[in-house]
Design a protein around this motif. Structure first.
Motif, PDB file in Angstrom:
ATOM      1  N   THR A  31      40.608  48.344   8.607  1.00  0.00           N
ATOM      2  CA  THR A  31      41.000  47.900   9.863  1.00  0.00           C
ATOM      3  C   THR A  31      39.923  47.006  10.630  1.00  0.00           C
ATOM      4  O   THR A  31      38.837  47.424  10.834  1.00  0.00           O
ATOM      5  CB  THR A  31      41.354  48.909  10.815  1.00  0.00           C
ATOM      6  N   THR A  87      39.104  45.413  14.301  1.00  0.00           N
ATOM      7  CA  THR A  87      39.168  45.634  15.801  1.00  0.00           C
ATOM      8  C   THR A  87      38.625  44.445  16.589  1.00  0.00           C
ATOM      9  O   THR A  87      37.311  44.417  16.363  1.00  0.00           O
ATOM     10  CB  THR A  87      38.932  46.946  16.371  1.00  0.00           C
ATOM     11  N   THR A  89      37.424  43.212  20.101  1.00  0.00           N
ATOM     12  CA  THR A  89      37.461  43.631  21.745  1.00  0.00           C
ATOM     13  C   THR A  89      36.811  42.384  22.360  1.00  0.00           C
ATOM     14  O   THR A  89      35.739  42.110  22.108  1.00  0.00           O
ATOM     15  CB  THR A  89      36.510  44.931  22.015  1.00  0.00           C
ATOM     16  N   THR A 106      42.060  44.135  23.533  1.00  0.00           N
ATOM     17  CA  THR A 106      41.761  44.744  22.336  1.00  0.00           C
ATOM     18  C   THR A 106      43.022  44.147  21.414  1.00  0.00           C
ATOM     19  O   THR A 106      43.942  43.953  21.883  1.00  0.00           O
ATOM     20  CB  THR A 106      41.523  45.976  21.968  1.00  0.00           C
ATOM     21  N   ASP A 107      42.713  43.814  20.094  1.00  0.00           N
ATOM     22  CA  ASP A 107      43.831  43.774  19.090  1.00  0.00           C
ATOM     23  C   ASP A 107      43.296  44.170  17.867  1.00  0.00           C
ATOM     24  O   ASP A 107      42.153  43.980  17.623  1.00  0.00           O
ATOM     25  CB  ASP A 107      44.243  42.271  18.890  1.00  0.00           C
ATOM     26  N   SER A 108      44.029  44.455  16.725  1.00  0.00           N
ATOM     27  CA  SER A 108      43.370  44.847  15.548  1.00  0.00           C
ATOM     28  C   SER A 108      44.409  44.685  14.382  1.00  0.00           C
ATOM     29  O   SER A 108      45.808  44.443  14.787  1.00  0.00           O
ATOM     30  CB  SER A 108      43.240  46.576  15.579  1.00  0.00           C
TER      31      SER A 108
END
Length: 706
Positions: free
Chosen positions: A159, A161, A163, A173-175
């Motif tokens: 994953t 991520t 920020t 944020t998004d991941s």
């Protein structure tokens, strides 16, 4: 929590009592106020008088506080990947291009972080860059590499991520998650072809290689890309390449190893590859070694082997398969440095192993990692090393029915070596054991000088034109006309001299080379040269090498760029005009015609009388050519002109000229005029022949045009 999420949470949260409702509303109210959506005076009033307002009024005020920020600048970030599932094998990591898009209305400083699922044993994930600065509406990329060791199986979820932080302290944020399939051996249904190179000179140094088959079914997927996984410059025994080919062969199978320029380096053959078909072998591997003295096809060896050892384990020459070990363990068993007094070993009986090495000395150092007391099982040992956080070596050794196993890692410890790390993974009859050791705080080194940009210019009718920073755009296409580069460098020592060297080839021809020394007046400097080179529309590629050297001539950094050029077909040498001139034609209204573009006269007379009573009876030919390539000495070009008059008594040769227009010594004349000639009353016809000839062809007789 994003704005929409905050509103949803507020509208759907249960309010079972007045007390819980008040607490929940106050917490939301304070959060909104801290975000700057209300002035200080209003904030004070709400916090002190909130409990006396009617519930419906509190609700409307709070909804207004939550919704208000939507009309101001907001941050938003979006992650994506060029692929969400890849395979990774030893030495060949899975690479993903991660794109980070700032689709909000405010600039962001973005930090990328990684996490792996708990099932990711044997997987290592890394990013090429973990920080990005993105203006509103722009995007940036980072390469995610997921590598595996020999213990990796199944799938691993990694994953990423992102920020993003703005100048006001807000963050978004998004991941995304990608799935890597560990393939530590090779693809199912394929045979591994392993090529051992013995000569690294000449054409053998022109990599990468391909494996090529001429007969089906192997030729259906030919050529097959080869990847180097053993490198003698890293301490391996040999330079070794591999390729994976579907396990579907003929009883006699032959193939070739071909370099990047299409040169065949060797031909090989096998007579038993069908033995690997139908799942008869779990790990079919074909090994073949370069033999520069052989003629014809060199034989190969087929085996059922999962691993190919790049580095041989230490061998004392004794058969110690029955050696007794009073203990088992794993760690450093030998340490060799350039100072013999510091070298250590515990391999005599392993009772004093492992060694406790707390300091790595400067210079070449060999650290041997081993495991002992293995119980005569089938065992593999993978050892990986890093210098200053960069992986430098990765060796895997496999042994059968042995009590011990070892891998030696070479290091060059220099003034700039700050950290060293070694990791070892042991598989002894299916039992996994890991070991690692690191040495830090080894240096206080200054950053090395390096080139930070290579600015590419050319000039045209509008003056000097910026083309590109080749450092940022290595795929830039070459401009035409006169051009040059200059470089910016950093980490320079003030008041020291540095030299910028620029070397240029156009279509393989060396056209420019200059070195210029300049003093640095700070840590960052612009280094220039005085000259440049030309590129025209007929050139195909431009190679630019830029080097940075200190005042003693030691190279500090270098960059190479290969630019594609227009590569238009150059015009061929040809005849453009063949003029038939009659003497005094201007005064006598005589014959003056280009026979290549106009109809010639129906006949030529032996005598013409002008209006003033004079005569204009003679002729000559004037020939014009084009594209004789004045810049090139070759090919040489001849002009052949022949005028033959026919009559009752035979033919008369009036002109028979064979002249050099391009003599091979740099002299070029594109035009030619014959001497005067005249027909007689007894001639019945005249034939004119004009031809251009070149020595470019083997027989030297083919006309370019006639």
């Amino acid at each position: 929590m994003k704005e929409a999420e905050r509103k949803d949470a507020f509208l759907t949260s249960p309010m079972t009592s007045s007390g819980s409702t008040s607490n929940f509303l106050n917490s939301l109210h304070i959060d909104c106020c801290l975000s700057g959506s209300m002035p200080d005076s209003s904030r004070a009033q709400l916090m002190t008088e909130n409990s006396r307002l009617p519930p419906i009024l509190i609700l409307s005020l709070l909804v207004f506080s939550i919704i208000a920020p939507s009309v101001t600048a907001s941050g938003s970030i979006l992650l994506s990947s060029d692929s969400y599932a890849e395979e990774s094998s030893i030495g060949h990591p899975a690479n993903y291009t991660i794109t980070v898009e700032n689709d909000g209305t405010t600039d962001l400083s973005v930090t990328l972080s990684l996490s792996q699922a708990s099932t990711c044993s044997g997987y290592t994930s890394s990013l090429s860059t973990s920080t990005l600065t993105l203006l509103s509406g722009t995007s940036g990329t980072s390469t995610l590499s997921v590598s595996v060791n020999g213990t990796a199986t199944g799938n691993c979820d990694t994953t990423v991520t992102a920020t993003g932080s703005d100048s006001s302290g807000g963050s978004v944020t998004d991941s995304i998650t990608v799935e890597t399939t560990g393939n530590p051996s090779w693809p199912s249904g394929h045979t591994r072809f392993v090529y051992i190179r013995t000569d690294d000179s000449g054409a053998n140094a022109q990599t990468p290689y391909t494996l090529e088959f001429s007969a089906p079914p192997m030729s259906d997927g030919s050529p097959y890309n080869m990847h180097q996984f053993c490198n003698d410059s890293n301490g391996d025994d040999d330079d070794v390449w591999e390729a994976f080919v579907p396990t579907d062969f003929n009883s006699v199978t032959s193939w070739s190893v071909v370099n990047v320029n299409g040169i065949t380096l060797g031909q090989y053959v096998s007579y038993n590859l069908t033995d690997a078909e139908g799942g008869a072998m779990t790990y079919p591997m074909v090994t073949f070694e370069q033999n520069t003295s052989a003629s014809g096809h060199v034989a190969s060896t087929l085996s059922d082997s999962e691993y190919y050892a790049c580095h041989s384990p230490p061998d004392d020459g004794d058969d110690d398969s029955d050696q007794y070990y009073d203990s088992s363990g794993m760690g450093i068993i030998e340490y060799d440095s350039q100072s013999p007094s510091s070298s250590q070993s515990c391999t005599s009986n392993y009772s004093s192993c492992p060694l406790n090495i707390t300091l790595l000395e400067d210079g070449w150092t060999n650290v041997t990692i081993g495991a002992w007391g293995l119980g005569n099982h089938d065992t593999s040992l993978e050892v990986i090393s890093w210098l200053n956080g960069v992986q430098t070596n990765s060796f895997t050794v496999s042994v059968n029915d042995s009590q011990h196993i070892a891998v030696t890692i070479p290091f060059l410890v220099e003034a700039g070596t700050c950290t060293v790390e070694i990791e070892a993974n042991l598989n002894n009859d299916g039992n996994q054991t890991s070991w690692s050791q690191s040495w830090g705080d080894m240096c206080d080194a200054l950053p090395e000088p390096e080139i930070t940009s290579v600015i590419y210019y050319h000039s045209d009718a509008n003056g000097y034109q910026f083309v590109a920073d080749l450092f940022q755009g290595p795929g830039t296409e070459a401009a035409t006309g006169f051009q040059w580069v200059y470089a910016n460098a950093t980490n320079l020592t003030e008041n020291e001299y540095y030299q910028l060297a620029v070397d240029v080839r156009v279509d393989g021809d060396h056209v420019y080379n200059e070195s210029r020394s300049q003093m640095s007046y700070g840590g960052n400097s612009t280094l220039t040269t005085n000259g440049g080179w030309e590129v025209d529309q007929y050139d195909c590629y431009v190679e630019i090498d830029v080097g940075l050297f200190n005042e003693t001539g030691v190279e500090m950094d270098s960059l190479s760029f290969n630019l594609s050029a227009p590569c238009e077909d150059p015009p061929g040498t040809d005849l453009t005009e063949v003029w038939l001139h009659q003497s005094y034609w201007l005064w006598c209204d005589g014959i003056n015609v280009d026979l290549m573009s106009e109809e010639g006269p129906e006949q030529l007379n032996s005598s013409y009388e002008c209006d003033d009573g004079s005569y204009s009876d003679a002729f000559h030919l004037f020939i014009e050519t084009a594209n004789l390539s004045e810049d090139d000495y070759y090919p040489m070009v001849w002009l052949f002109v022949e005028v033959i008059a026919s009559g009752p008594d035979g033919n008369d040769t009036l002109v028979d000229d064979f002249v050099l227009l391009k003599d091979g010594q740099g002299n070029v004349d594109e035009n030619y005029s014959t001497d005067l000639w005249q027909v007689s009353p007894y001639h019945c016809g005249v034939e004119l022949y004009v031809g251009l000839y070149s020595n470019w062809t083997d027989d030297g007789a083919w006309p370019i045009e006639s």
